[in-house]
Design an enzyme around this catalytic site. Sequence first.
Site, PDB file in Angstrom:
ATOM      1  N   CYS A 130       0.814  -1.228   0.000  1.00  0.00           N
ATOM      2  CA  CYS A 130       0.000   0.000   0.000  1.00  0.00           C
ATOM      3  C   CYS A 130       0.846   1.276   0.000  1.00  0.00           C
ATOM      4  O   CYS A 130       0.579   2.224  -0.741  1.00  0.00           O
ATOM      5  CB  CYS A 130      -0.953  -0.005   1.194  1.00  0.00           C
ATOM      6  N   HIS A 244      -3.075   6.317   4.514  1.00  0.00           N
ATOM      7  CA  HIS A 244      -1.660   6.467   4.875  1.00  0.00           C
ATOM      8  C   HIS A 244      -1.134   7.834   4.427  1.00  0.00           C
ATOM      9  O   HIS A 244      -1.469   8.312   3.332  1.00  0.00           O
ATOM     10  CB  HIS A 244      -0.811   5.418   4.145  1.00  0.00           C
TER      11      HIS A 244
END
Length: 336
Positions: A130, A244
């Site tokens: 990710c 994130h």
Amino acid sequence: MKNYKLAVVGATGVVGQKMIDVLLEKNLPISEYCFFASSRSAGKTIRFGDDVYLVKELTESSFDEDFDFALFSAGGETSLKYSPIAVKHGCIVIDNSSAFRMDETVPLVVPEVNPDEIFNHNGIIANPNCSTIQAVCALKPLDDTFGIKRIVYSTYQAVSGAGSKGIHDLENGIKKFNDESFEYSLEKFEYPIFNNCLPHIDVFLDNGYSKEEEKMINETRKILGKSNLAITATTVRVPVFNSHCESINVEFENGFELNDVMTVLNSAPGVIVVDDIKNNAYAIPTEVTGHNEVFVSRIRRDFSVANGINLWVVADNIRKGAATNAVQILEKLMNT
Ligand code: A2P
């Protein structure tokens, strides 16, 4: 147009559930779905639009049925065991685990960055980590234009990246903060994540790095096609549910104008620049969650080196960092 048959492995997980959302949004030419998870979930139901499906236990005979494609997001061990079985039955696997990412025969693909790699597969295509996906969306067009010499990654990663157990640890920590008598055991992290920052994602390696840091370094090199690129990383789990954030320091080979960096990022596919500090406009997790794009902010010169910049890069790690990227790969395969 052909109507395909798709298996989703890990369909009850955080990423698997988001894959279902993204599949519904994209409305791909799929006529049959099958949703697999562990024996714990067999018989549970999954809602897919107006339809309700029974979750099936993944077994060695699951791929006796002829699937055209399978999306795997059930951890590395499950991928290692079951993807080769799927491939043997003629199914193309898009794997979200780290099991095959650095295998030279497996393409590691971000459709905005290296779309042509998709077709160099032997049955398995890997979805990158990710944190890597969102970084390379911003870095690839900069590398093409200015030539990247060195990257320093510092990440601030949401608990959803650690799956449902990571989410439970943060939820339970909040409950404990609100009610001292609430008792719970940590499911995922070594320490409470609420009110903390943990510089520990995945296991630690002998060289002092965490595996997450190593993944970012190696996967960035593979995707950018620069096997010796100087990269270092520090990855940190923070008490944020989703999306994130990354501080990325980049050194270019050549001199540049900051305006040209802006122009490149503004026209980068899948990237949205939000950078107006006079009006406090910059990307933050609560605003980015639910979007499929990568958001870039705080674009500024690094005055400590000859040709450096700093970027703040935020993306929904469950969408672009996992489910959306995998479904984009699927879409490209279906469109050929
Ligand atoms: P289950 O829900 O039955 O445990 P998350 O990390 O978000 O919790 O998701 C992990 C996903 O991987 C879940 O769908 C989980 O199913 C699935 N999974 C874990 N282990 C296996 C396994 N051995 N076989 C199939 N699916 C698995």
